[in-house]
Design a protein around this motif. Structure first.
Motif, PDB file in Angstrom:
ATOM      1  N   TYR A   1       0.926  -1.247  -0.074  1.00  0.00           N
ATOM      2  CA  TYR A   1       0.082   0.014  -0.165  1.00  0.00           C
ATOM      3  C   TYR A   1       0.756   1.161  -0.293  1.00  0.00           C
ATOM      4  O   TYR A   1       2.071   1.288   0.387  1.00  0.00           O
ATOM      5  N   THR A   2       0.190   2.413  -0.580  1.00  0.00           N
ATOM      6  CA  THR A   2       0.858   3.536  -0.338  1.00  0.00           C
ATOM      7  C   THR A   2       0.024   4.641   0.495  1.00  0.00           C
ATOM      8  O   THR A   2      -0.835   4.319   0.844  1.00  0.00           O
ATOM      9  N   LEU A   3       0.877   5.619   1.187  1.00  0.00           N
ATOM     10  CA  LEU A   3       0.550   6.586   1.955  1.00  0.00           C
ATOM     11  C   LEU A   3       0.576   8.102   1.268  1.00  0.00           C
ATOM     12  O   LEU A   3       1.483   8.125   0.066  1.00  0.00           O
ATOM     13  N   ALA A   4      -0.046   8.982   1.242  1.00  0.00           N
ATOM     14  CA  ALA A   4       0.032  10.221   0.666  1.00  0.00           C
ATOM     15  C   ALA A   4      -0.538  11.218   1.895  1.00  0.00           C
ATOM     16  O   ALA A   4      -1.391  11.132   2.848  1.00  0.00           O
ATOM     17  N   VAL A   5       0.165  12.714   1.566  1.00  0.00           N
ATOM     18  CA  VAL A   5      -0.498  13.557   2.353  1.00  0.00           C
ATOM     19  C   VAL A   5      -2.114  13.850   1.989  1.00  0.00           C
ATOM     20  O   VAL A   5      -2.415  13.731   1.210  1.00  0.00           O
TER      21      VAL A   5
ATOM     22  N   VAL B   1     -25.124   0.796  -2.256  1.00  0.00           N
ATOM     23  CA  VAL B   1     -24.287   1.340  -1.320  1.00  0.00           C
ATOM     24  C   VAL B   1     -24.406   2.933  -1.407  1.00  0.00           C
ATOM     25  O   VAL B   1     -24.228   3.218  -2.696  1.00  0.00           O
ATOM     26  N   SER B   2     -24.470   3.537  -0.242  1.00  0.00           N
ATOM     27  CA  SER B   2     -24.780   5.247  -0.652  1.00  0.00           C
ATOM     28  C   SER B   2     -23.245   5.794  -0.696  1.00  0.00           C
ATOM     29  O   SER B   2     -22.419   5.264  -0.451  1.00  0.00           O
ATOM     30  N   PRO B   3     -23.220   7.005  -1.016  1.00  0.00           N
ATOM     31  CA  PRO B   3     -22.256   7.911  -1.106  1.00  0.00           C
ATOM     32  C   PRO B   3     -21.313   8.000   0.091  1.00  0.00           C
ATOM     33  O   PRO B   3     -21.961   7.788   1.124  1.00  0.00           O
ATOM     34  N   VAL B   4     -20.049   8.012  -0.149  1.00  0.00           N
ATOM     35  CA  VAL B   4     -19.247   8.299   1.044  1.00  0.00           C
ATOM     36  C   VAL B   4     -19.713   9.636   1.748  1.00  0.00           C
ATOM     37  O   VAL B   4     -19.704  10.441   1.067  1.00  0.00           O
ATOM     38  N   LYS B   5     -19.383   9.228   2.973  1.00  0.00           N
ATOM     39  CA  LYS B   5     -19.792  10.555   3.911  1.00  0.00           C
ATOM     40  C   LYS B   5     -18.680  11.008   4.751  1.00  0.00           C
ATOM     41  O   LYS B   5     -17.496  10.547   4.495  1.00  0.00           O
TER      42      LYS B   5
ATOM     43  N   GLY C   1      -3.673   0.672  -2.751  1.00  0.00           N
ATOM     44  CA  GLY C   1      -3.053  -0.602  -2.483  1.00  0.00           C
ATOM     45  C   GLY C   1      -3.986  -1.269  -1.369  1.00  0.00           C
ATOM     46  O   GLY C   1      -4.911  -0.904  -0.850  1.00  0.00           O
ATOM     47  N   VAL C   2      -3.311  -2.362  -0.878  1.00  0.00           N
ATOM     48  CA  VAL C   2      -3.815  -3.010   0.077  1.00  0.00           C
ATOM     49  C   VAL C   2      -3.130  -3.019   1.536  1.00  0.00           C
ATOM     50  O   VAL C   2      -1.929  -3.202   1.850  1.00  0.00           O
ATOM     51  N   TYR C   3      -4.041  -2.580   2.440  1.00  0.00           N
ATOM     52  CA  TYR C   3      -3.281  -1.988   3.765  1.00  0.00           C
ATOM     53  C   TYR C   3      -3.065  -3.479   4.541  1.00  0.00           C
ATOM     54  O   TYR C   3      -3.912  -4.503   4.551  1.00  0.00           O
ATOM     55  N   THR C   4      -1.989  -3.200   5.233  1.00  0.00           N
ATOM     56  CA  THR C   4      -1.491  -4.750   6.114  1.00  0.00           C
ATOM     57  C   THR C   4      -0.567  -4.019   7.084  1.00  0.00           C
ATOM     58  O   THR C   4       0.048  -3.174   7.055  1.00  0.00           O
ATOM     59  N   SER C   5      -0.498  -4.997   8.256  1.00  0.00           N
ATOM     60  CA  SER C   5       0.099  -4.427   9.362  1.00  0.00           C
ATOM     61  C   SER C   5       0.771  -5.603  10.275  1.00  0.00           C
ATOM     62  O   SER C   5       0.033  -6.682  10.306  1.00  0.00           O
ATOM     63  N   ASN C   6       1.615  -5.619  10.758  1.00  0.00           N
ATOM     64  CA  ASN C   6       2.469  -6.678  11.644  1.00  0.00           C
ATOM     65  C   ASN C   6       1.989  -6.149  13.074  1.00  0.00           C
ATOM     66  O   ASN C   6       2.085  -7.033  13.961  1.00  0.00           O
ATOM     67  N   VAL C   7       1.621  -5.004  13.175  1.00  0.00           N
ATOM     68  CA  VAL C   7       1.789  -4.599  14.650  1.00  0.00           C
ATOM     69  C   VAL C   7       0.045  -3.890  15.316  1.00  0.00           C
ATOM     70  O   VAL C   7       0.067  -4.000  16.392  1.00  0.00           O
ATOM     71  N   CYS C   8      -0.764  -4.080  14.387  1.00  0.00           N
ATOM     72  CA  CYS C   8      -2.139  -3.634  14.917  1.00  0.00           C
ATOM     73  C   CYS C   8      -2.578  -4.979  15.549  1.00  0.00           C
ATOM     74  O   CYS C   8      -2.265  -5.867  15.371  1.00  0.00           O
ATOM     75  N   GLY C   9      -3.404  -4.710  16.502  1.00  0.00           N
ATOM     76  CA  GLY C   9      -4.206  -5.488  17.498  1.00  0.00           C
ATOM     77  C   GLY C   9      -5.376  -6.254  16.780  1.00  0.00           C
ATOM     78  O   GLY C   9      -5.808  -5.510  15.643  1.00  0.00           O
ATOM     79  N   THR C  10      -5.710  -7.452  17.248  1.00  0.00           N
ATOM     80  CA  THR C  10      -6.959  -7.924  16.735  1.00  0.00           C
ATOM     81  C   THR C  10      -7.913  -8.258  17.648  1.00  0.00           C
ATOM     82  O   THR C  10      -8.900  -8.944  17.428  1.00  0.00           O
ATOM     83  N   GLY C  11      -7.720  -7.795  18.896  1.00  0.00           N
ATOM     84  CA  GLY C  11      -8.650  -8.178  20.027  1.00  0.00           C
ATOM     85  C   GLY C  11      -9.803  -6.994  20.274  1.00  0.00           C
ATOM     86  O   GLY C  11      -9.786  -6.090  19.580  1.00  0.00           O
TER      87      GLY C  11
ATOM     88  N   TRP D   1     -14.427   9.227   6.016  1.00  0.00           N
ATOM     89  CA  TRP D   1     -13.468  10.628   6.065  1.00  0.00           C
ATOM     90  C   TRP D   1     -13.528  11.174   4.899  1.00  0.00           C
ATOM     91  O   TRP D   1     -12.652  11.885   4.331  1.00  0.00           O
ATOM     92  N   GLY D   2     -14.775  11.224   3.920  1.00  0.00           N
ATOM     93  CA  GLY D   2     -14.688  12.104   3.046  1.00  0.00           C
ATOM     94  C   GLY D   2     -14.416  11.238   1.726  1.00  0.00           C
ATOM     95  O   GLY D   2     -13.596  10.200   1.947  1.00  0.00           O
ATOM     96  N   GLU D   3     -14.527  11.728   0.541  1.00  0.00           N
ATOM     97  CA  GLU D   3     -14.145  11.106  -0.677  1.00  0.00           C
ATOM     98  C   GLU D   3     -12.909  11.413  -1.062  1.00  0.00           C
ATOM     99  O   GLU D   3     -12.346  10.533  -1.855  1.00  0.00           O
ATOM    100  N   SER D   4     -12.003  12.304  -0.373  1.00  0.00           N
ATOM    101  CA  SER D   4     -10.684  12.535  -0.841  1.00  0.00           C
ATOM    102  C   SER D   4      -9.765  11.362  -0.148  1.00  0.00           C
ATOM    103  O   SER D   4      -8.570  11.468  -0.596  1.00  0.00           O
ATOM    104  N   PHE D   5     -10.232  10.830   0.844  1.00  0.00           N
ATOM    105  CA  PHE D   5      -9.453   9.767   1.729  1.00  0.00           C
ATOM    106  C   PHE D   5      -9.304   8.630   0.541  1.00  0.00           C
ATOM    107  O   PHE D   5     -10.265   8.263   0.240  1.00  0.00           O
ATOM    108  N   GLY D   6      -8.006   8.142   0.788  1.00  0.00           N
ATOM    109  CA  GLY D   6      -7.759   6.715   0.141  1.00  0.00           C
ATOM    110  C   GLY D   6      -8.217   6.608  -1.433  1.00  0.00           C
ATOM    111  O   GLY D   6      -8.062   7.559  -2.331  1.00  0.00           O
ATOM    112  N   LEU D   7      -8.958   5.495  -1.740  1.00  0.00           N
ATOM    113  CA  LEU D   7      -9.356   5.262  -3.172  1.00  0.00           C
ATOM    114  C   LEU D   7     -10.979   5.804  -2.969  1.00  0.00           C
ATOM    115  O   LEU D   7     -11.734   5.063  -2.849  1.00  0.00           O
TER     116      LEU D   7
END
Ligand SMILES: *[C@@H]1O[C@H](CO)[C@@H](O)[C@H](O)[C@H]1NC(C)=O
Ligand SMILES: *[C@@H]1O[C@H](CO)[C@@H](O)[C@H](O)[C@H]1NC(C)=O
Length: 353
Positions: free
Chosen positions: A92-96, A144-148, A280-290, A318-324
């Motif tokens: 995955y990628t991040l952006a400002v 699916v309704s529009p993103v809010k 991209g596809v977000y993945t993490s070794n550190v986030c919790g699952t509990g 988080w609005g339409e400008s977030f992510g995809l």
């Protein structure tokens, strides 16, 4: 002293800004400041250029030069996180984005909920004896309704709830009715929810079920603040007949629910880097699952197991400008960040209207 004088002079000549001194609370519209002036105020470099671009795009208003400098320090740290993460060549990628001048502490306080223990949620989900298709996207079915946008209020759980119920209602009736988050913020406290301080979709569905319905968005619009309950039973847009909770952590059950039923409300743990997700596809070794680490609720609207890294398709608030375009992909098959820990969806009555 010389620096302060120079800054004061630079500031005075800004077209839309005026500073009496460093701490004055006169509002400054960044929009009106040229990159050259910005450099005079903050120095040279690519971070200053990126900050100028950011502040212009997001029409930032800062109260004083002191705040401008503080925001720049925060922005610089976030930019480092974004650039470091992108260098790792992760899936995955991040952006400002709009959160880039907020510290992680501020973001957590205003945009996430402090942990909601969802382990009291018992299950009643039944798995079909069918093999789920390799991919599904409920957006293709137009339910699916529009993103809010939840803005600065930890009300994600209300958006996850309305998203799931809007889909269930559209699926059952053929009509897309956009529903009220504010009613849940203001009125669902009796079901262990806390307005802008958090809550859980499963508990919100229970509230709607026993309340007799949820008003339309138009009749009970979103303010992004905790308020007094003004639910009106003449403005109901949808009802809940029953609630299905997915067994804690049972991602295969979640797949069945999304494949054969409809979009499902889920919760997971947002970490520092996630708020800048771009693609991209977000993945993490550190986030919790509990059940006590989840801090954000969203809506799973589909998945794709044909991709090199199989992923969930998730609608954020988080609005339409977030992510995809307001959505993100999360790796499937590892209960990533607790995605199947706290999942549920509503069943709507057949005979509404
Ligand atoms: C969460 O709730 C369960 C069941 O009510 C309880 O056993 C557990 O201690 C709680 N965990 C936290 C962190 O509060
Ligand atoms: C589903 O979860 C909600 C909220 O935790 C709970 O009130 C409800 O009893 C659960 N439903 C079932 C059938 O276990």
């Amino acid at each position: 002293m010389a620096l302060a004088m120079a800054l004061a002079m630079a500031a005075i000549s800004l077209s839309t800004a005026r500073f009496l001194d460093d701490s004055s609370a006169i509002s400054m519209v960044i929009d009106g400041i040229s990159p050259a002036r910005f450099t005079e105020l903050l120095g040279e470099g690519h971070k200053v250029a990126r900050f100028h671009e950011f502040a212009t795009r997001h029409k930032r208003v800062y109260g004083s030069l002191v705040e401008l400098r503080e925001r720049f320090v925060t922005f610089s740290r976030n930019l480092e996180l974004i650039e470091e993460t992108n260098r790792k060549e992760l899936p995955y990628t991040l952006a400002v984005n709009q959160f880039a001048d907020m510290s992680w502490e501020e973001f957590k306080k205003h945009n996430l909920f402090s942990s909601q223990n969802c382990s009291a949620t018992t299950t009643n989900s039944v798995r079909a004896f069918l093999t789920p298709p390799s991919k599904k996207d409920w957006r293709d079915d137009k339910i699916v309704s529009p993103v809010k946008n939840q803005q600065h209020c930890g009300s994600c759980w209300t958006f996850s709830t309305t998203g799931a119920l809007e889909s269930a209602h559209a699926q059952a009736t053929g009509k897309m009715v956009v529903l009220s988050e504010q009613q849940l913020v203001d009125c669902a406290g009796g079901y262990n929810n806390f307005g802008c301080n958090g809550g859980l979709p499963s508990q919100a569905f229970e509230y709607i079920r026993y309340n007799g319905g949820l008003d339309t968005e138009d009749s009970y619009p979103y303010t992004g603040h905790d308020g007094k309950c003004t639910y009106n039973q003449n403005s109901i847009g949808a009802k809940v007949y029953d609630v299905v909770n997915i067994t804690e952590g049972a991602e295969d059950e979640l797949i069945h629910a999304v494949a054969f039923n409809r979009p499902v409300s889920i919760a997971y743990e947002v970490l520092k880097d996630f708020r800048f997700y771009k693609s991209g596809v977000y993945t993490s070794n550190v986030c919790g699952t509990g059940p006590d680490t989840v801090n954000h609720a969203v809506l799973a609207v589909g998945y794709n197991r044909d991709a090199p890294v199989p992923y969930w398709i998730i609608k954020n608030s988080w609005g339409e400008s977030f992510g995809l375009d307001g959505y993100f992909y999360m790796e499937m098959g590892k209960n990533m960040c607790g995605i199947a820990t706290c999942a549920s969806y509503p069943v709507v009555p057949e005979d509404f209207n």
